[in-house]
Design an enzyme around this catalytic site. Structure first.
Site, mmCIF file in Angstrom:
data_model
loop_
_atom_site.group_PDB
_atom_site.id
_atom_site.type_symbol
_atom_site.label_atom_id
_atom_site.label_comp_id
_atom_site.label_asym_id
_atom_site.label_seq_id
_atom_site.Cartn_x
_atom_site.Cartn_y
_atom_site.Cartn_z
ATOM 1 N N GLU A 1 41.925 46.654 40.708
ATOM 2 C CA GLU A 1 42.797 48.003 40.897
ATOM 3 C C GLU A 1 42.209 49.186 41.012
ATOM 4 O O GLU A 1 41.741 49.602 39.884
ATOM 5 C CB GLU A 1 44.158 47.821 40.232
ATOM 6 C CG GLU A 1 45.177 46.737 40.362
ATOM 7 C CD GLU A 1 46.661 46.911 40.014
ATOM 8 O OE1 GLU A 1 47.460 46.301 40.312
ATOM 9 O OE2 GLU A 1 46.365 47.518 38.726
ATOM 10 N N CYS A 2 42.286 49.798 41.884
ATOM 11 C CA CYS A 2 41.461 51.240 42.161
ATOM 12 C C CYS A 2 40.169 51.455 41.358
ATOM 13 O O CYS A 2 39.293 50.908 41.992
ATOM 14 C CB CYS A 2 42.459 52.268 41.388
ATOM 15 S SG CYS A 2 42.189 53.893 41.821
#
Length: 435
Positions: free
Chosen positions: A326-327
């Site tokens: 994530e990210c």
């Protein structure tokens, strides 16, 4: 039985509500109360500070991303506490135009749902009686929202305080405290907000200073007496885990994980196996899924690129089992990360992604994602709600999209995430399945 609570909010960001929140948490704990902290909205940094101040895990509550049942399930974490304190985000009424199942994401939505009266932290710098007009407007904007009063912040002198109090008295706004201007009582910040709690050199002492400051200048007894709560209904289950045994990256580069997700995964019987890429640790060999959360890999890109044991273990796992980022974790799964100084750092090479912090542009907002490919045990076709906040720019992206992504208004978002083989990644942080 419902736990009485309060929403610590403000007219805008940057008014000092985090200092007030941390000081109140610690001061009330010092007085022998069990205090349950919450954070309204999609923030993964503040809850760690809340935990340090209160000794209890803090959980996000989000009226746009969460169903009413999930909100009630998370609110039940206050069981056994004497009082709940929630810290708002941005301005009290700031949210999105198109509401979700429970509201538009504003702190006011959550305060109204929970029946928590609002304490408004008002920065009175550069004004005196005029601050009362702001407070009055906030108290009347949503007539059925309970309003406890204000804490005046950044008061310049005793005379300034008298004038500001006189204005509040004239319009019937209760003043619960007045905090003198103190330039030394601030937390360091960087591009995504506060410097993380684990990086603060002397956090416990700093929070103790906030507590002493609040104790000297606010009416703690009146604040506790103002707490209230609405009737609670039965809460729903927390989100289910994406695998049974989850190797979770956890260190200063990978720390942005919502507490309610980890709690839900554990409650469902999943085993969370932390490891540190910065310490060059590989994920557990028997993990079913490797999860790289967001964080600040751009600040540690050289160390990550040199972490041969971590990268080899990650690549070996990806040959047969799922890996998700994530990210910041997504950026590490790519071919390269270009740091702010323009230096290219080789990453895992599991996705054809090159990201740059030398070409900075803010990406911020809620996200609705319909998965095109599975994400661990989360099936393709599942709809998720989440949030995106980063400054990275995609330079290259050579894989199939992970999801069809839209913002809170339903407009398509170009950052769709990626998937290749067993590897998936996205810029949005998952909060919960969509209603």
């Amino acid at each position: 039985m419902s736990v009485p609570g309060l929403m610590i909010a403000a007219p805008a960001s940057g008014t000092g509500k985090t200092t007030v929140m941390l000081g109140l948490l610690r001061a009330l704990v010092q007085d022998g109360l069990v205090v349950q902290p919450f954070k309204s909205g999609p923030d993964y940094i503040d809850p760690a500070f809340h935990r340090a101040a209160s000794g209890r895990a803090s959980f996000n509550l989000d009226s746009w991303a969460m169903t009413p049942a999930l909100i009630e399930g998370i609110a039940a974490k206050a069981a056994g506490a004497d009082i709940a304190l929630a810290e708002g985000s941005m301005g009290l009424f700031d949210g999105v135009a198109r509401a979700g199942a429970s509201g538009n994401g504003a702190s006011a939505d959550m305060a109204q749902r929970m029946g928590w009266p609002v304490i408004l932290v008002v920065d009175v710098s550069g004004q005196a009686q005029s601050a009362a007009a702001t407070a009055l407007g906030f108290s009347l904007f949503m007539p059925d929202l309970p309003f406890a009063g204000v804490i005046l912040n950044r008061v310049a002198s005793p005379r300034h305080e008298r004038l500001a109090r006189a204005g509040m008295e004239a319009v019937g706004i209760k003043v619960l405290g007045a905090l003198p201007r103190r330039g030394d009582l601030t937390l360091p910040e960087r591009h995504l907000g506060l410097v993380q709690a684990i990086e603060h050199p002397d956090l416990d002492r700093a929070i103790g200073d906030y507590a002493a400051f609040l104790r000297a200048h606010v009416d703690l007894a009146a604040i506790v007496a103002a707490a209230a709560a609405a009737a609670r209904t039965g809460g729903g289950a927390l989100p289910l885990p994406p695998a049974q045994r989850i190797a979770l990256a956890q260190d200063a580069a990978f720390s942005f994980t919502y507490p309610h997700l980890l709690d839900g995964w554990r409650q469902a019987g999943a085993e969370i196996m932390p490891f540190s890429p910065l310490a060059d640790e590989a994920p557990a060999l028997d993990a079913d899924l490797v999860w790289l959360p967001g964080g600040y890999p751009e600040l540690h890109a050289g160390r990550i690129a040199a972490a041969g044991h971590f990268l080899a273990g990650l690549r070996a796992h990806a040959q047969t089992r799922p890996v998700h980022g994530e990210c910041g974790g997504y950026m590490v799964l790519g071919d390269a990360l270009i740091a702010k100084d323009g230096v290219h750092h080789r990453m895992a090479g599991l996705l054809g992604l090159v990201t740059s912090h030398a070409q900075r542009r803010m990406h911020l907002g809620y996200r609705h994602a319909r998965l095109i490919a599975p994400l661990g045990a989360i099936a393709a076709g599942t709809c998720l709600r989440g949030h995106e906040f980063h400054y990275a720019t995609i330079v290259e992206q050579g894989d199939a999209p992970l999801a069809h992504v839209t913002d809170a208004d339903g407009a398509d978002v170009a950052e769709t995430g990626s998937h290749r083989g067993h590897v998936t990644g996205s810029f949005f942080h998952m909060i919960a399945p969509a209603a």
